[in-house]
Enzyme design. Structure first.
Site, PDB file in Angstrom:
ATOM      1  N   GLU A   1       3.316  -6.660   2.535  1.00  0.00           N
ATOM      2  CA  GLU A   1       2.326  -7.361   3.362  1.00  0.00           C
ATOM      3  C   GLU A   1       2.967  -8.442   4.228  1.00  0.00           C
ATOM      4  O   GLU A   1       3.088  -9.593   3.811  1.00  0.00           O
ATOM      5  CB  GLU A   1       1.234  -7.986   2.476  1.00  0.00           C
ATOM      6  CG  GLU A   1       0.157  -8.691   3.295  1.00  0.00           C
ATOM      7  CD  GLU A   1      -0.969  -9.295   2.460  1.00  0.00           C
ATOM      8  OE1 GLU A   1      -0.853  -9.321   1.225  1.00  0.00           O
ATOM      9  OE2 GLU A   1      -1.959  -9.752   3.057  1.00  0.00           O
TER      10      GLU A   1
ATOM     11  N   LYS B   1       0.869  -3.175   4.346  1.00  0.00           N
ATOM     12  CA  LYS B   1      -0.389  -3.924   4.492  1.00  0.00           C
ATOM     13  C   LYS B   1      -0.216  -4.935   5.622  1.00  0.00           C
ATOM     14  O   LYS B   1       0.189  -6.072   5.398  1.00  0.00           O
ATOM     15  CB  LYS B   1      -0.718  -4.621   3.175  1.00  0.00           C
ATOM     16  CG  LYS B   1      -1.932  -5.539   3.232  1.00  0.00           C
ATOM     17  CD  LYS B   1      -2.448  -5.870   1.846  1.00  0.00           C
ATOM     18  CE  LYS B   1      -3.567  -6.903   1.911  1.00  0.00           C
ATOM     19  NZ  LYS B   1      -4.299  -7.032   0.667  1.00  0.00           N
TER      20      LYS B   1
END
Ligand code: 13P
Length: 340
Positions: free
Chosen positions: A177, A219
């Protein structure tokens, strides 16, 4: 490491148009959200809140995986079932946030580095033994006057790749992420440029560390104008910019991209994901999914407000958001769904 199993888990996290539910707010972040609503900020209230989420009937029809926080994996439901078991019993894959949070990056005013690599190997092996099957690490990139610096991007990308390699060694799928924040008055074009730079650096680092891309989930942020930018782009413009940016920077071997919501409204997070799938699904090498925290939880948290009597109605609101995002993955979401 069993590569086949990693690949199967990564695929399962984005299968059947489902997505991830991030319910892994650290204690300070969870407390901040509770405080804004006047909800008590203690371990028992956080436990009760997460029990409300995970016992929502029908949740597993829309949610493939749930990202838990360290505190939660040592807690139980009211009936004594440990959270990891409760999640697994519903058919949802349990995962965990493993980073130590974003701290000031020395020598780089206004920029952050995510900590948590020390001792991570042992923790990951422990998590795998406990039945967790994937992990999450969030890096934060800020757009501002003269930032982000390449130094900040390199440091965060390197940490993400080291984390991902350790996850694979332990048999966990890493959720990678790198979040370019929405805060600021920058344009969508600036966000595109920075997001491309960040993703290219992250994938270079993943290559350097020998991470098998078939066993990871990315992500990222969507490509958006800053929150205070005078030009707020249309849903379709955001969808086009986001997909074009990803096409330039994310290798086709990655099975799935699951967006964070980053402070977008719940409705916009659904509408933008929907537009991407309407316009591009079936033409892309990876699935476009969701891994939202606020855009799934916030309406339910506001209804629940710490009250046992509100659990059922809060669960309905949570399931509604999960269903809207399932529809968005299919390109079948529309504003009428919000009137129900
Ligand atoms: P938001 O969807 O609220 O941005 O949270 C996603 C997340 O997991 C942040 O690490």
């Amino acid at each position: 490491m069993n590569t086949k199993e990693l690949i199967n888990t990564a695929k399962a996290l984005v299968a059947n148009d489902k997505g991830l539910l991030a319910m892994d707010e650290s204690n300070p972040t969870c407390n901040k959200r509770f405080a804004a609503l006047g909800i008590p900020q203690d371990a028992e209230t956080r436990r009760a809140y997460r029990e409300m989420i995970i016992t929502t009937p029908g949740l597993s029809e829309c949610i493939s995986g749930a990202i838990l926080y360290e505190e939660t994996i040592h807690q139980q439901l009211t009936d004594g079932t440990p959270f990891i078991k409760a999640v697994t019993n519903t058919g949802i894959i349990p995962g965990i946030k493993v980073d130590g949070g974003a701290k000031e990056l020395a020598g780089h005013p206004g920029e952050k580095i995510t900590e948590g690599l020390d001792g991570l190997r042992d923790r990951l092996h422990q998590y795998a033994k406990m039945g967790l099957r994937f992990a999450k690490w969030r890096a934060v990139i800020t757009i501002g006057d003269g930032i982000p610096s390449q130094g900040c991007i390199d440091a965060n990308a390197h940490a993400l790749a080291r984390y991902a390699a350790l996850c694979h060694e332990a048999g966990l799928v890493p959720i990678i992420e790198p979040e370019v924040l929405m805060e600021g008055n920058h344009t969508l074009e600036k966000c595109f440029e920075v997001t491309e730079q960040v993703l290219r650096t992250v994938f270079n680092q993943l290559y350097s560390q020998g991470v098998a891309l078939e066993g990871v989930i990315l992500k990222p942020n969507m490509v958006l104008p800053g929150l205070t930018c005078s030009k707020q782009n249309t849903v379709d413009e955001v969808a086009d910019a986001t997909v074009n940016c990803l096409l330039r920077s994310v290798p086709a071997a990655v099975p799935g991209i699951a967006f964070l919501s980053g402070g977008q409204s719940a409705e916009l997070a659904s509408a933008r994901l929907n537009a991407m799938n309407v316009r591009f699904k079936n033409h892309l090498p990876w699935a476009l999914a969701f891994s939202y925290a606020r855009a799934i939880q916030q309406p339910a948290m506001e209804i629940w407000n710490g009250q046992e009597a509100k659990v059922i109605i809060a669960q309905k609101a949570l399931l509604h958001r999960a269903k809207c995002n399932l529809a968005a993955r299919r390109g079948e979401y529309n504003a009428a769904m919000e009137k129900i």
